[in-house]
Scaffold this motif. Structure first.
Motif, PDB file in Angstrom:
ATOM      1  N   LEU A  26       6.372  65.076  31.692  1.00  0.00           N
ATOM      2  CA  LEU A  26       7.643  65.141  30.973  1.00  0.00           C
ATOM      3  C   LEU A  26       8.681  64.236  31.615  1.00  0.00           C
ATOM      4  O   LEU A  26       9.411  63.510  30.917  1.00  0.00           O
ATOM      5  N   ILE A  27       8.747  64.225  32.939  1.00  0.00           N
ATOM      6  CA  ILE A  27       9.689  63.358  33.641  1.00  0.00           C
ATOM      7  C   ILE A  27       9.339  61.894  33.412  1.00  0.00           C
ATOM      8  O   ILE A  27      10.219  61.043  33.238  1.00  0.00           O
ATOM      9  N   GLU A  28       8.038  61.576  33.402  1.00  0.00           N
ATOM     10  CA  GLU A  28       7.615  60.193  33.130  1.00  0.00           C
ATOM     11  C   GLU A  28       8.033  59.756  31.733  1.00  0.00           C
ATOM     12  O   GLU A  28       8.485  58.628  31.528  1.00  0.00           O
ATOM     13  N   SER A  29       7.914  60.671  30.757  1.00  0.00           N
ATOM     14  CA  SER A  29       8.344  60.353  29.395  1.00  0.00           C
ATOM     15  C   SER A  29       9.854  60.124  29.338  1.00  0.00           C
ATOM     16  O   SER A  29      10.325  59.228  28.630  1.00  0.00           O
ATOM     17  N   GLY A  31      11.686  59.020  31.847  1.00  0.00           N
ATOM     18  CA  GLY A  31      11.913  57.723  32.466  1.00  0.00           C
ATOM     19  C   GLY A  31      11.603  56.580  31.522  1.00  0.00           C
ATOM     20  O   GLY A  31      12.326  55.577  31.487  1.00  0.00           O
ATOM     21  N   SER A  32      10.529  56.712  30.755  1.00  0.00           N
ATOM     22  CA  SER A  32      10.180  55.680  29.776  1.00  0.00           C
ATOM     23  C   SER A  32      11.259  55.559  28.710  1.00  0.00           C
ATOM     24  O   SER A  32      11.608  54.443  28.284  1.00  0.00           O
ATOM     25  N   GLY A 167       7.545  58.213  39.036  1.00  0.00           N
ATOM     26  CA  GLY A 167       8.350  57.431  39.968  1.00  0.00           C
ATOM     27  C   GLY A 167       8.472  55.979  39.542  1.00  0.00           C
ATOM     28  O   GLY A 167       9.542  55.377  39.664  1.00  0.00           O
ATOM     29  N   ILE A 168       7.379  55.405  39.040  1.00  0.00           N
ATOM     30  CA  ILE A 168       7.424  54.015  38.579  1.00  0.00           C
ATOM     31  C   ILE A 168       8.372  53.864  37.395  1.00  0.00           C
ATOM     32  O   ILE A 168       9.166  52.921  37.330  1.00  0.00           O
ATOM     33  N   MET A 174      16.019  52.479  36.824  1.00  0.00           N
ATOM     34  CA  MET A 174      17.127  52.254  37.758  1.00  0.00           C
ATOM     35  C   MET A 174      17.263  50.774  38.106  1.00  0.00           C
ATOM     36  O   MET A 174      18.376  50.257  38.251  1.00  0.00           O
ATOM     37  N   LEU A 175      16.141  50.079  38.235  1.00  0.00           N
ATOM     38  CA  LEU A 175      16.199  48.640  38.513  1.00  0.00           C
ATOM     39  C   LEU A 175      16.805  47.890  37.332  1.00  0.00           C
ATOM     40  O   LEU A 175      17.597  46.958  37.512  1.00  0.00           O
ATOM     41  N   LEU A 176      16.453  48.315  36.127  1.00  0.00           N
ATOM     42  CA  LEU A 176      17.035  47.690  34.936  1.00  0.00           C
ATOM     43  C   LEU A 176      18.530  47.955  34.856  1.00  0.00           C
ATOM     44  O   LEU A 176      19.323  47.054  34.537  1.00  0.00           O
ATOM     45  N   LEU A 177      18.917  49.190  35.156  1.00  0.00           N
ATOM     46  CA  LEU A 177      20.342  49.531  35.143  1.00  0.00           C
ATOM     47  C   LEU A 177      21.114  48.696  36.162  1.00  0.00           C
ATOM     48  O   LEU A 177      22.195  48.163  35.868  1.00  0.00           O
ATOM     49  N   ALA A 178      20.549  48.543  37.359  1.00  0.00           N
ATOM     50  CA  ALA A 178      21.215  47.755  38.396  1.00  0.00           C
ATOM     51  C   ALA A 178      21.269  46.277  38.008  1.00  0.00           C
ATOM     52  O   ALA A 178      22.305  45.612  38.182  1.00  0.00           O
TER      53      ALA A 178
END
Length: 265
Positions: A26-29, A31-32, A167-168, A174-178
């Protein structure tokens, strides 16, 4: 319940066991979802409402060919990998085969659609939507990268490392946001935002490979062997369409699109 003790009832004895997997899925979804949507937060800062519309429509159009061709196949991989959890060699071999199929489908489709974005947009939507052509080009390439990355997650989940998969995806978001926060004002266009999204997705690939190689014994040579031919073919196709073909300025967009698709194939 007294007379018939086997009647279904609420029970939390296995809750931790269930959520140790499904909770991370669920967390991976989530994040996606964040990865797919976070770039849209920055569109109003680089354009008007028409730019927002161009980005939304262009992104949906760009993802369609690659996602429709591969995502339905990707849904079947998790149960297949789950049956191979106790057979690491077979899981590695199957992952390499899946990556090869994904590369054969996604790399040419995403690259080809990025190259013919101009003709496709003018034929489908008309010249007034030409502002979204850079978005279609970059997001089409991004769709190919995301499709290749999506082959990693079922292996991690089936191997009992769903936490790594989530995590990925959150690292990607987060990398995209930054990246967008630091660079969107420098490019100041919807095409620039789409380019940043694509470059960030490419930057995530080494981290995904590192996580995968912690779980299964797959070598870089195996992964490169699965993707180098489609990459080479896409490069040749791009050179032909971009440099070896005439522009056909006098032709209608639909006919020009048909000629370029046939030439690329």
């Amino acid at each position: 319940y007294v007379m018939h003790p086997y009647r279904p009832r609420f029970c939390f004895r296995k809750a931790s066991e269930v959520w140790s997997f499904s909770g991370w899925v669920l967390i991976e979804s989530l994040g996606s979802y964040l990865t797919m949507q976070v770039d849209r937060l920055f569109i109003p800062s680089v354009g008007s409402t028409s730019a927002l519309g161009h980005y939304h429509v262009g992104a949906d159009l760009a993802r369609m060919p690659t996602f429709e061709a591969f995502v339905p196949l990707n849904r079947a991989f998790l149960p297949a990998y789950a049956r191979l959890r106790g057979a690491p060699r077979e899981m590695t071999n199957n992952f390499v085969n899946v990556l090869s199929v994904a590369a054969i489908i996604c790399i040419p489709v995403s690259t080809g659609f990025a190259i013919v974005a101009d003709e496709a947009v003018r034929f489908i939507y008309g010249a007034k939507w030409s502002g979204m052509i850079p978005v279609v080009s970059w997001i089409s390439l991004n769709a190919g990268v995301l499709a290749l990355l999506s082959t990693f997650y079922p292996v991690l989940q089936a191997s009992g490392h769903a936490r790594l998969a989530s995590g990925i995806t959150f690292f990607h978001a987060m990398l995209l946001l930054a990246g967008l926060g630091l660079l969107h004002s420098r490019f100041n266009s919807i095409g620039g935002i789409a380019m940043i999204r694509t470059l960030v997705s490419l930057a995530v690939i080494p981290f995904a490979i590192y996580a995968l190689r912690r779980v299964i014994r797959v070598s870089m040579a195996q992964m490169l062997g699965a993707v180098w031919r489609p990459l080479l073919a896409a490069g040749v196709m791009g050179c032909v369409l971009l440099y070896a073909m005439p522009d056909f300025h006098a032709l209608a967009p639909g006919l020009k699109l048909l000629i370029r698709i046939a030439s690329g194939g």
